[in-house]
Motif scaffolding. Structure first.
Motif, mmCIF file in Angstrom:
data_model
loop_
_atom_site.group_PDB
_atom_site.id
_atom_site.type_symbol
_atom_site.label_atom_id
_atom_site.label_comp_id
_atom_site.label_asym_id
_atom_site.label_seq_id
_atom_site.Cartn_x
_atom_site.Cartn_y
_atom_site.Cartn_z
ATOM 1 N N TRP A 1 38.820 35.495 52.331
ATOM 2 C CA TRP A 1 37.580 34.948 52.867
ATOM 3 C C TRP A 1 37.596 35.120 54.377
ATOM 4 N N ARG A 2 36.442 34.963 54.994
ATOM 5 C CA ARG A 2 36.309 35.143 56.445
ATOM 6 C C ARG A 2 36.598 33.825 57.145
ATOM 7 N N LYS A 3 37.573 33.835 58.060
ATOM 8 C CA LYS A 3 37.890 32.612 58.785
ATOM 9 C C LYS A 3 36.869 32.296 59.874
ATOM 10 N N ASP A 4 35.979 33.252 60.177
ATOM 11 C CA ASP A 4 34.947 33.019 61.185
ATOM 12 C C ASP A 4 33.596 32.677 60.547
ATOM 13 N N ARG A 5 33.607 32.322 59.263
ATOM 14 C CA ARG A 5 32.361 32.052 58.555
ATOM 15 C C ARG A 5 32.458 30.702 57.837
ATOM 16 N N TYR A 6 31.326 30.010 57.717
ATOM 17 C CA TYR A 6 31.288 28.726 57.007
ATOM 18 C C TYR A 6 31.665 28.922 55.542
ATOM 19 N N ILE A 7 32.547 28.067 55.058
ATOM 20 C CA ILE A 7 32.935 28.063 53.649
ATOM 21 C C ILE A 7 32.499 26.729 53.046
ATOM 22 N N SER A 8 31.731 26.770 51.977
ATOM 23 C CA SER A 8 31.208 25.554 51.364
ATOM 24 C C SER A 8 32.338 24.718 50.772
ATOM 25 N N PRO A 9 32.107 23.406 50.613
ATOM 26 C CA PRO A 9 33.119 22.552 49.977
ATOM 27 C C PRO A 9 33.516 23.039 48.580
ATOM 28 N N ALA A 10 32.554 23.572 47.823
ATOM 29 C CA ALA A 10 32.869 24.090 46.492
ATOM 30 C C ALA A 10 33.834 25.260 46.582
ATOM 31 N N ALA A 11 33.585 26.174 47.535
ATOM 32 C CA ALA A 11 34.472 27.325 47.702
ATOM 33 C C ALA A 11 35.834 26.890 48.233
ATOM 34 N N LYS A 12 35.853 25.898 49.126
ATOM 35 C CA LYS A 12 37.129 25.405 49.654
ATOM 36 C C LYS A 12 37.990 24.808 48.547
ATOM 37 N N ARG A 13 37.370 24.088 47.628
ATOM 38 C CA ARG A 13 38.143 23.507 46.531
ATOM 39 C C ARG A 13 38.734 24.610 45.651
ATOM 40 N N PHE A 14 37.983 25.686 45.458
ATOM 41 C CA PHE A 14 38.511 26.803 44.669
ATOM 42 C C PHE A 14 39.678 27.469 45.395
ATOM 43 N N ILE A 15 39.578 27.604 46.721
ATOM 44 C CA ILE A 15 40.687 28.159 47.512
ATOM 45 C C ILE A 15 41.933 27.290 47.353
ATOM 46 N N ASP A 16 41.732 25.979 47.433
ATOM 47 C CA ASP A 16 42.866 25.046 47.256
ATOM 48 C C ASP A 16 43.485 25.201 45.870
ATOM 49 N N TYR A 17 42.632 25.408 44.872
ATOM 50 C CA TYR A 17 43.125 25.582 43.501
ATOM 51 C C TYR A 17 43.997 26.840 43.398
ATOM 52 N N ILE A 18 43.535 27.938 44.004
ATOM 53 C CA ILE A 18 44.293 29.193 43.953
ATOM 54 C C ILE A 18 45.616 29.064 44.704
ATOM 55 N N SER A 19 45.596 28.333 45.821
ATOM 56 C CA SER A 19 46.790 28.242 46.659
ATOM 57 C C SER A 19 47.818 27.232 46.120
ATOM 58 N N SER A 20 47.414 26.375 45.166
ATOM 59 C CA SER A 20 48.320 25.353 44.667
ATOM 60 C C SER A 20 49.307 25.902 43.633
#
Length: 288
Positions: A269-288
């Motif tokens: 994902w782009r660190k210079d772009r807004y990431i929605s809370p829904a997408a952030k939770r999915f990122i957390d899921y992948i990283s866990s």
């Protein structure tokens, strides 16, 4: 013309009394009168028939109120849709991914994620590397599932899986009975390569560069299933990940003797772009 002016206008139209409207809006009556007068001046026409503090929409006011109500309703619907789309419990996650990953990896990820997040929806776009890179760069997707080599400096990256790469030959090839092969065994063999739009191309190219041994492709295919088909037809050999969709009858998958030959697939994902809370939770899921 300001949003508050329109809201004031509808309140006055509904209550038909300036003092009552000012109390409902929690502003002073002179401030409300000024806002309505300013709106009428901007439109260049009166909107109310006035009788002291009692007011009533005139013909122009009734026309205007119809459109203002529709506009404010649409704004509220837009606000609700944005809130719902970004809500981590009910939102929409926009993901683009390589075609080959739609056979197994992406469906499995979504299935497993929705077990604990059943109300989250996914907006999915699949394609070759060029297509999904463009889709991602334009902001149509928040996340992208691809190979590591497609990342650049402003991308964040999480590894999802590492898949071993194999030398793949037809079951009629002289190498079909080998338990393993060195890349140098492929010297002189017709090689089925990949065009740049395939996500695996950069991975294979970088691995060959690290060995100091380069192959000259006899054929360059658009996608991995086409490579597998060419190999099955006896038109050459190649290097592929052993994934669903590629394991055709008539192919033999021979382990590579050299180390480090694997395909790393991950989420970026782009660190210079807004990431929605829904997408952030999915990122957390992948990283866990």
């Amino acid at each position: 013309m300001e949003l508050t002016q329109l809201q004031y206008f509808l309140t006055v139209a509904r209550l038909q009394h300036m003092t009552s409207a000012s109390k409902a809006l929690n502003i002073t009556q002179p401030a409300l009168s000024h806002a309505i007068s300013k709106l009428e001046n901007e439109l260049g026409i009166p909107l109310f028939e006035r009788n002291g503090r009692n007011v009533e929409l005139n013909r122009y006011g009734r026309i205007f109120s119809k459109w203002v109500e529709e506009a404010l309703n649409n704004l509220e619907k837009g606000k609700q849709e944005i809130e719902e789309s970004s809500n981590p419990d009910y939102g929409v996650i926009h993901i683009s991914y390589l075609n080959i990953l739609g056979i197994d990896l992406v469906p499995a990820l979504i299935r497993d994620y929705q077990i604990t997040n059943p109300n989250v929806r996914f907006d999915l776009t699949q394609g070759n590397l060029g297509d999904i890179n463009e889709h991602f760069d334009k902001g149509h997707s928040d996340l992208m599932i691809t190979s590591r080599e497609s990342t650049v400096d402003n991308h964040e990256w999480i590894v999802i899986q590492k898949t071993p790469l194999y030398i793949v030959v037809s079951d009629q090839h002289p190498f079909a009975n080998r338990s393993s092969l060195s890349l140098f065994d492929l010297s002189g063999e017709p090689f089925v390569g990949l065009k740049n739009n395939c996500g695996l191309k950069a991975t294979i190219t970088s691995r060959f560069e690290n060995t100091g041994f380069m192959l000259s492709s006899t054929f360059d295919a658009e996608d991995l299933p086409t490579v597998a088909g060419f190999i099955k037809a006896g038109l050459g050999v190649s290097v592929l990940p052993k994934t669903f969709g590629l394991m055709l009858d008539g192919l033999v998958w021979v382990p590579i003797q050299e180390e480090g030959w694997e395909w790393e697939v991950g989420l970026k994902w782009r660190k210079d772009r807004y990431i929605s809370p829904a997408a952030k939770r999915f990122i957390d899921y992948i990283s866990s």
